[in-house]
Design an enzyme around this catalytic site. Structure first.
Site, PDB file in Angstrom:
ATOM      1  N   ASP A  99       1.138  -1.343   0.558  1.00  0.00           N
ATOM      2  CA  ASP A  99      -0.025   0.426  -0.467  1.00  0.00           C
ATOM      3  C   ASP A  99       0.598   0.677  -0.424  1.00  0.00           C
ATOM      4  O   ASP A  99       1.220   1.341   0.653  1.00  0.00           O
ATOM      5  CB  ASP A  99      -1.431   0.306   1.206  1.00  0.00           C
ATOM      6  N   HIS A 100       0.918   1.640  -1.399  1.00  0.00           N
ATOM      7  CA  HIS A 100       1.938   3.154  -1.484  1.00  0.00           C
ATOM      8  C   HIS A 100       1.591   3.980  -0.235  1.00  0.00           C
ATOM      9  O   HIS A 100       1.963   4.953   0.163  1.00  0.00           O
ATOM     10  CB  HIS A 100       1.749   3.531  -2.951  1.00  0.00           C
ATOM     11  N   ARG A 101       0.253   4.221   0.344  1.00  0.00           N
ATOM     12  CA  ARG A 101      -0.007   5.150   1.528  1.00  0.00           C
ATOM     13  C   ARG A 101       0.494   4.843   2.771  1.00  0.00           C
ATOM     14  O   ARG A 101       0.622   6.096   3.352  1.00  0.00           O
ATOM     15  CB  ARG A 101      -1.031   5.109   1.877  1.00  0.00           C
TER      16      ARG A 101
END
Length: 507
Positions: free
Chosen positions: A477-479
Site C-alpha cells: 500500500d503506497h499510502r
C-alpha cells in the site's frame, strides 16, 4: 399445551450478515435435544454447525439446501412441551368440527419433547452460547399457542407444518418458506368476489407469501374452517397464476411466428444456441470477490520484485530435516522458513505491518504480527492466520501452518481463524508459476508472493552455475510507505533467502 418456538439464524460473529444452508441435520418431525446441531451452514468465512437452543419436536424448516439466508431469518420451529396425543410426525386429518385443532389420534406421546421442555425450564438453558445468541439466560415469556391459532397443513412427506402463531412481534421479510411444501393434490382454489370486509387469514406467513406473489387474498375462498385461508389455498392460487401466465406466453409466441411455421421451427439457430452458465457469487467465493474488489478500489498498490538464489536456503532446510537424535524436531517446510524470514523483516520495517484508517486519515501501525498464508481448498481460496507469529520460531510456525492447512482442507476453520491478519504470505509457486502481482488482502498493507524454486543459470562467485532460483514479489500500500521502504523490506528477505546465516542476527 405445546409452545411452538421459532429459532432464527443467529449472528455468527466477525460481521457476517448471511449464511448458506449446506445440509439439514434434522427432518420435520424429529425430536431434538437442547443445543443439538440442526443445520450446517456456510458463511463467507467457514462451515458452521448451528445448534438449536430449544428441545422438542421440529415442526417446520425454512429454506432448502443451497438457500442463502440473512442473519435473523427463521431457520426452523420447534414444538416445546407438546401435549400428550399431539403427533407431529404424521399427517393431520381434519375432522368435521375440529380441523383447526389438528389433534392426532389418542395414544401417541411426545414425552421426548416434554422432557426437553422440562430441562429447559428447570435449568434456564444449557449455557452454551454462539455469538449473538445463547441459552444461558432464562427464556423470555412467550404466549401459549392455542391449537386453533395454528395453521396445520398436510405436506408431501406426511409431516405437519406448523406456522408461526399470531403475535405482536414483527415478521421478518427475509425468505422463510418452509422446505416442506403443501400437497400438490390440493383442490383448485376458488375465487370469491372482492369483499371490503376483513380477510380471513391468521398466519402472517400466508399473508407474506401472497404478497410476494401478488395474490389478492380478498379474491380467495379459504378451505379452512369458517372460510379460513390456509397456505395450501395460496399455493394453489400461485400455481394457477403461473399456468395462466405460461399459456398467455405460449399464445403470444405462436401469434408472432410466421404463417405456416411452428414456434419450434421459427428460429432454429436461436433455439440451438447454448445458454450461458450463471454461477452465483456467494459463500467463500462471494467473500473473496468482495474483498478483492474492495482492495483494488481503496488501496493504491504497487509491486516490486526480485530474483533470489535459494540454493543455500534449500541446503539449510535439508540439513535441519536430516538431523537425528533427541534434539531433532519435526520437519520444517520452505513456507515455514519464509514465514520466519517475513517476521524478521517486519521487525525491521514495521511500516508494512500496518493498516489505514480511511475515515480518520491515519496509518495504524500494529504491535504484533498475525501472519496470514494463502491456502487453496475445494471451497476456494482461504487465508488462515498464524497468531503472534513474531513470537514463534520456524518450527512453531510450521506446526501451526500444518494444523491450519488441515482444518482448511476439511472445511473446519472457524471465522476467528480466518480474520485478523496483519501481513500475508502467498506461495503461488505450488501452482508451477514463476511470478505474480498479488492483490493485497484488505485491510492489510502488504503481501509477499513467492514463485516456484527451480534450477536456472546464475552467476555465482563470478562463474556461471546452475542454482535454485526463486522470484519474490511484494505488493504494498503506497499510502503506508514509499518505494525505498518496500525495496528495503524485499531486499532483506532476498538476502535471508540467499544467506540464511543473516537470520542469526535476529534470532
Amino acid at each position: 399445551m405445546a409452545q411452538v418456538l421459532e429459532f432464527k439464524l443467529p449472528d455468527l460473529g466477525e460481521g457476517l450478515t448471511e449464511a448458506e444452508i449446506v445440509r439439514w441435520l434434522v427432518e420435520v418431525g424429529d425430536v431434538v435435544a437442547i443445543d443439538q446441531p440442526v443445520v450446517e451452514v456456510e458463511t463467507a468465512k467457514a462451515m458452521v454447525e448451528v445448534p438449536c437452543p430449544y428441545g422438542g419436536v421440529v415442526t417446520a424448516r425454512f429454506g432448502e439446501e443451497g438457500t442463502e439466508l440473512p442473519v435473523g431469518a427463521p431457520l426452523l420451529t420447534v414444538a416445546v412441551g407438546a401435549p400428550e396425543g399431539l403427533e407431529t410426525s404424521g399427517p393431520v386429518t381434519p375432522g368435521p368440527s375440529g380441523a383447526r385443532n389438528g389433534s392426532a389420534p389418542s395414544g401417541s406421546s411426545s414425552s421426548s419433547s416434554s422432557s426437553g421442555s422440562s430441562a429447559t425450564e428447570s435449568s434456564g438453558g444449557s449455557g452454551n452460547v454462539l455469538v449473538g445468541y445463547g441459552t444461558g439466560a432464562p427464556a423470555a415469556r412467550r404466549r401459549r399457542i392455542r391449537p386453533d391459532r395454528l395453521d396445520r397443513t398436510p405436506t408431501l412427506s406426511g409431516a405437519l407444518t406448523v406456522e408461526a402463531p399470531v403475535s405482536g412481534a414483527p415478521v421478518s421479510e427475509a425468505p422463510g418458506v418452509p422446505v416442506t411444501e403443501a400437497s400438490s393434490t390440493a383442490a383448485p382454489v376458488s375465487v370469491a368476489p372482492v369483499s371490503d370486509g376483513p380477510v380471513p387469514v391468521v398466519s402472517p406467513l400466508v399473508r407474506r407469501l401472497a404478497r410476494q406473489h401478488d395474490i389478492d387474498l380478498r379474491r380467495l375462498t379459504g378451505s379452512g374452517p369458517d372460510g379460513l385461508i390456509l397456505r395450501a389455498d395460496v399455493d394453489c392460487a400461485i400455481r394457477q397464476a403461473e399456468e395462466t401466465e405460461a399459456a398467455k406466453t405460449h399464445t403470444a409466441q405462436a401469434a408472432a411466428a410466421p404463417t405456416g411455421a411452428s414456434p419450434a421451427s421459427a428460429s432454429p439457430a436461436a433455439s440451438a444456441a447454448p445458454a450461458a452458465e450463471r454461477i452465483p457469487l456467494r459463500g467463500v467465493r462471494g467473500a473473496v470477490a468482495d474483498k478483492l474488489s474492495r482492495s483494488r478500489t481503496e488501496i493504491p498498490d504497487a509491486t516490486c520484485w526480485v530474483d533470489a538464489d535459494a540454493t543455500e536456503l534449500m541446503a539449510v532446510r535439508a540439513a535441519m530435516n536430516a538431523a537425528t537424535g533427541p534434539s531433532a524436531g519435526p520437519k520444517v517446510s520452505v513456507l515455514a522458513l519464509l514465514a520466519r524470514i517475513c517476521t524478521a523483516a517486519l521487525a525491521r520495517f514495521p511500516e508494512l505491518n500496518s493498516t489505514v484508517d480511511t475515515e480518520a486519515r491515519e496509518i495504524v501501525r500494529l504491535p504484533g504480527v498475525h501472519l496470514g498464508f494463502a491456502a487453496q481448498t475445494e471451497r476456494g481460496l482461504v487465508v488462515p492466520v498464524v497468531r503472534d507469529a513474531h513470537t514463534r520460531n520456524a518450527e512453531s510456525i510450521g506446526a501451526e501452518i500444518a494444523r491450519l492447512t488441515e482444518l482448511a482442507r476439511t472445511g473446519k476453520l472457524s471465522p476467528a481463524q480466518l480474520t485478523g491478519g496483519t501481513f500475508t504470505l502467498n506461495n503461488y509457486g505450488v501452482f508451477g508459476v514463476d511470478g505474480s502481482t498479488p492483490i493485497i488482502n484488505h485491510p492489510e498493507a502488504a503481501m509477499l508472493g513467492v514463485g516456484r524454486i527451480m534450477p536456472k543459470p546464475w552467476v555465482h562467485r563470478g562463474e556461471l552455475a546452475v542454482r535454485q532460483v526463486v522470484q519474490l514479489s511484494l505488493t504494498f500500500d503506497h499510502r503506508v510507505c514509499d518505494g525505498g521502504t518496500a525495496g528495503g523490506f524485499l531486499r532483506y528477505v532476498a538476502d535471508c533467502v540467499e544467506q540464511p546465516a543473516v537470520l542469526l542476527r535476529t534470532l
